[in-house]
Design a protein around this motif. Structure first.
Motif, PDB file in Angstrom:
ATOM      1  N   LEU A  89      14.714   6.988 -10.975  1.00  0.00           N
ATOM      2  CA  LEU A  89      14.446   6.902  -9.640  1.00  0.00           C
ATOM      3  C   LEU A  89      14.285   8.265  -9.181  1.00  0.00           C
ATOM      4  O   LEU A  89      13.888   8.718  -8.209  1.00  0.00           O
ATOM      5  CB  LEU A  89      15.466   6.069  -8.939  1.00  0.00           C
ATOM      6  N   GLY A  90      15.351   9.237  -9.578  1.00  0.00           N
ATOM      7  CA  GLY A  90      15.560  10.609  -8.987  1.00  0.00           C
ATOM      8  C   GLY A  90      14.054  11.244  -9.269  1.00  0.00           C
ATOM      9  O   GLY A  90      13.631  12.052  -8.505  1.00  0.00           O
ATOM     10  N   VAL A  91      13.592  10.990 -10.474  1.00  0.00           N
ATOM     11  CA  VAL A  91      11.705  11.636 -10.732  1.00  0.00           C
ATOM     12  C   VAL A  91      10.917  11.085  -9.805  1.00  0.00           C
ATOM     13  O   VAL A  91      10.225  11.588  -8.934  1.00  0.00           O
ATOM     14  CB  VAL A  91      11.629  11.338 -12.263  1.00  0.00           C
ATOM     15  N   LEU A  92      10.877   9.814  -9.709  1.00  0.00           N
ATOM     16  CA  LEU A  92      10.018   8.903  -8.928  1.00  0.00           C
ATOM     17  C   LEU A  92      10.227   9.167  -7.340  1.00  0.00           C
ATOM     18  O   LEU A  92       9.155   9.496  -6.754  1.00  0.00           O
ATOM     19  CB  LEU A  92      10.020   7.524  -9.346  1.00  0.00           C
ATOM     20  N   VAL A  93      11.349   9.109  -7.160  1.00  0.00           N
ATOM     21  CA  VAL A  93      11.493   9.307  -5.545  1.00  0.00           C
ATOM     22  C   VAL A  93      11.598  10.698  -5.190  1.00  0.00           C
ATOM     23  O   VAL A  93      11.139  10.943  -4.030  1.00  0.00           O
ATOM     24  CB  VAL A  93      12.854   8.757  -5.115  1.00  0.00           C
TER      25      VAL A  93
ATOM     26  N   TRP B  16       7.013  10.773  -2.207  1.00  0.00           N
ATOM     27  CA  TRP B  16       5.881   9.887  -1.618  1.00  0.00           C
ATOM     28  C   TRP B  16       5.749  10.175  -0.168  1.00  0.00           C
ATOM     29  O   TRP B  16       6.710  10.693   0.453  1.00  0.00           O
ATOM     30  CB  TRP B  16       6.085   8.437  -1.798  1.00  0.00           C
ATOM     31  N   LYS B  17       4.570  10.214   0.368  1.00  0.00           N
ATOM     32  CA  LYS B  17       4.235  10.240   1.633  1.00  0.00           C
ATOM     33  C   LYS B  17       3.095   9.403   2.244  1.00  0.00           C
ATOM     34  O   LYS B  17       2.300   8.739   1.430  1.00  0.00           O
ATOM     35  CB  LYS B  17       3.832  11.933   1.927  1.00  0.00           C
ATOM     36  N   THR B  18       3.121   9.086   3.366  1.00  0.00           N
ATOM     37  CA  THR B  18       2.351   8.220   4.166  1.00  0.00           C
ATOM     38  C   THR B  18       1.124   8.947   4.768  1.00  0.00           C
ATOM     39  O   THR B  18       1.254   9.931   5.555  1.00  0.00           O
ATOM     40  CB  THR B  18       2.836   7.293   5.122  1.00  0.00           C
ATOM     41  N   VAL B  19      -0.254   8.822   4.333  1.00  0.00           N
ATOM     42  CA  VAL B  19      -1.369   9.354   4.955  1.00  0.00           C
ATOM     43  C   VAL B  19      -2.325   8.206   5.261  1.00  0.00           C
ATOM     44  O   VAL B  19      -2.555   7.433   4.660  1.00  0.00           O
ATOM     45  CB  VAL B  19      -2.053  10.216   3.774  1.00  0.00           C
ATOM     46  N   ASP B  20      -2.664   8.367   6.710  1.00  0.00           N
ATOM     47  CA  ASP B  20      -3.180   7.279   7.201  1.00  0.00           C
ATOM     48  C   ASP B  20      -2.914   5.763   6.911  1.00  0.00           C
ATOM     49  O   ASP B  20      -3.584   4.960   6.727  1.00  0.00           O
ATOM     50  CB  ASP B  20      -4.762   7.213   6.892  1.00  0.00           C
ATOM     51  N   GLY B  21      -1.274   5.747   7.068  1.00  0.00           N
ATOM     52  CA  GLY B  21      -0.632   4.424   6.757  1.00  0.00           C
ATOM     53  C   GLY B  21      -0.808   4.210   5.508  1.00  0.00           C
ATOM     54  O   GLY B  21      -0.086   2.966   5.051  1.00  0.00           O
ATOM     55  N   GLN B  22      -1.392   4.910   4.355  1.00  0.00           N
ATOM     56  CA  GLN B  22      -1.099   4.360   3.068  1.00  0.00           C
ATOM     57  C   GLN B  22      -0.116   5.382   2.349  1.00  0.00           C
ATOM     58  O   GLN B  22      -0.147   6.655   2.495  1.00  0.00           O
ATOM     59  CB  GLN B  22      -2.487   4.777   2.491  1.00  0.00           C
TER      60      GLN B  22
ATOM     61  N   ASN C 238       7.845   4.372   5.446  1.00  0.00           N
ATOM     62  CA  ASN C 238       8.075   5.142   4.060  1.00  0.00           C
ATOM     63  C   ASN C 238       9.429   5.086   3.480  1.00  0.00           C
ATOM     64  O   ASN C 238       9.614   5.015   2.335  1.00  0.00           O
ATOM     65  CB  ASN C 238       7.758   6.755   4.747  1.00  0.00           C
ATOM     66  N   LEU C 239      10.278   5.192   4.047  1.00  0.00           N
ATOM     67  CA  LEU C 239      11.755   5.032   3.667  1.00  0.00           C
ATOM     68  C   LEU C 239      12.224   3.650   3.028  1.00  0.00           C
ATOM     69  O   LEU C 239      12.538   3.679   2.088  1.00  0.00           O
ATOM     70  CB  LEU C 239      12.957   5.431   4.805  1.00  0.00           C
ATOM     71  N   PHE C 240      11.643   2.621   3.611  1.00  0.00           N
ATOM     72  CA  PHE C 240      11.817   1.391   3.174  1.00  0.00           C
ATOM     73  C   PHE C 240      11.150   1.272   1.701  1.00  0.00           C
ATOM     74  O   PHE C 240      11.982   0.964   0.678  1.00  0.00           O
ATOM     75  CB  PHE C 240      10.984   0.408   4.061  1.00  0.00           C
ATOM     76  N   LEU C 241       9.753   1.840   1.686  1.00  0.00           N
ATOM     77  CA  LEU C 241       9.192   1.864   0.550  1.00  0.00           C
ATOM     78  C   LEU C 241       9.863   2.582  -0.685  1.00  0.00           C
ATOM     79  O   LEU C 241      10.052   2.149  -1.785  1.00  0.00           O
ATOM     80  CB  LEU C 241       7.776   2.139   0.611  1.00  0.00           C
ATOM     81  N   VAL C 242      10.293   3.685  -0.131  1.00  0.00           N
ATOM     82  CA  VAL C 242      10.923   4.746  -1.317  1.00  0.00           C
ATOM     83  C   VAL C 242      12.231   4.394  -1.781  1.00  0.00           C
ATOM     84  O   VAL C 242      12.354   4.358  -2.917  1.00  0.00           O
ATOM     85  CB  VAL C 242      10.935   6.264  -0.785  1.00  0.00           C
ATOM     86  N   PHE C 243      12.991   3.851  -0.827  1.00  0.00           N
ATOM     87  CA  PHE C 243      14.516   3.836  -1.011  1.00  0.00           C
ATOM     88  C   PHE C 243      14.684   2.057  -1.300  1.00  0.00           C
ATOM     89  O   PHE C 243      15.660   1.823  -2.037  1.00  0.00           O
ATOM     90  CB  PHE C 243      15.577   4.070   0.043  1.00  0.00           C
TER      91      PHE C 243
END
Lengths: 213, 123
Positions: A109-113, A118-124, B3-8
């Motif tokens: 999870l440390g690697v993945l998160v 992760w970021k949201t671009v246009d809601g995705q 985003n926080l919900f999805l990630v965590f």
């Protein structure tokens, strides 16, 4: 020594040799990724942004160091589990396997998160808060290396759960525990690969700001 | 917030769930014939004791092996810290020496590479 026990030992020796040959083939895969890193990055590496969690700002090199420590600690507990089952201590074996699994999950999870981010671009939701897989050689190599390693961690976690379940049912004894030994060697191999990957990705070379995302 | 919900929350649940489902599926596939599965179920029903009959006899060996594992962990931790600070100094050659030392510690003490050539079971 009975004939059955003797044949088990012979079989285990063969298994061990086969397993190490498997690791040899795996080392070509990981070695290729390391060669790609040193060839394409040279004396540089991607410099990432610090991670901000609420009011807390964590330097970008702290999280890789922390998850490296967690992986090393998980290796210790894996070794403890192996020693325990080889010495008829089933309670310690069971606890150590669960702790190893937990730490492996934290590493993953440390690697993945945190590392991939992760970021949201246009809601995705898209990959790459710090750096995305399409950010040139930095992105491609970084995701190639960490992704392939994470895949091995994930398969290691499945093996750990399997071994824990079999141990719970009393499948292993001090004389017969190849399943535990093999899982332990596999888990340590995952750790061994990270020993080479961690400095190659985060420590060696001059940090360069990644542009293009 | 999304985003926080999805990630965590969502991502850890998906990854954790995948591990558990994978383990369960493999456990279902691997036990082999029905007799073996029945024996395993019987063993589970009998509840495996926390310590086996050889526990007391093996105690000194176990303690010694635990101590070795702890010493290796401390060695690895120390080398990692040194490696981290060497990076700030830019000493790549020394870092490679440390990488090799760490790899050797893991291969010899954790992976038991010497057991590959051993003829008798002394593990």
């Amino acid at each position: 020594m009975t004939a059955v026990a003797e044949s088990y030992q012979i079989q285990t020796r063969r298994n061990r040799m086969g397993f190490w040959l498997f690791f040899l083939s795996e080392s070509f895969l990981f070695g290729g990724l390391l060669v790609a890193r040193y060839y394409l990055w040279g004396n540089t590496r991607p410099s990432m942004e610090d991670t901000v969690i609420g009011p807390l700002t964590i330097g970008y090199q702290i999280i890789p160091l922390a998850i490296t420590a967690v992986l090393l600690l998980s290796s210790f507990f894996m070794n403890r589990a192996e020693v325990a089952i080889a010495n008829d201590d089933r309670k310690t074996f069971s606890r150590s396997i669960l702790l190893t699994t937990l730490m492996g999950l934290i590493f993953l999870l440390g690697v993945l998160v945190f590392e991939w981010g992760w970021k949201t671009v246009d809601g995705q939701l898209v990959l790459g808060r710090h750096i995305s897989p399409t950010d040139g050689v930095f992105g491609a190599v970084l995701y190639g290396m960490t992704g392939m390693h994470a895949l091995h961690v994930l398969s290691g976690l499945v093996l750990l759960m399997l071994v824990w379940n079999l141990g719970r049912k009393g499948h292993f004894s001090p004389e017969k525990h190849w399943g535990v030994e093999a899982t332990a060697i596999y888990w340590h191999y995952v750790d061994l690969v990270w020993v080479f990957f961690y400095p190659a990705i985060y420590l060696i070379g001059v940090g360069m700001k990644v542009t293009g995302h | 917030m999304e985003n926080l919900f999805l990630v965590f929350i969502a991502l850890p649940l998906v990854v954790g769930g995948a591990v558990l489902v994978g383990a369960w599926l493999l456990a279902k596939i691997m036990p082999g014939d029905a007799a073996m599965a029945k024996a395993a179920a019987a063993a589970q029903a009998a509840a495996v004791p926390a310590r086996g009959p050889d526990y007391a006899r093996l105690t000194p060996r176990r303690k010694s092996a635990f101590r070795t594992g702890l010493a290796v962990l401390l060695g690895l931790a120390l080398l990692t810290i040194v490696e981290f600070y060497l990076a700030a100094l830019g000493s790549v050659a020394l870092m490679f020496v440390i990488i090799i030392l760490k790899a050797a510690l893991i291969m010899v003490f954790f992976m038991h590479i010497t057991a590959v050539w051993r003829t008798e079971e002394a593990h």
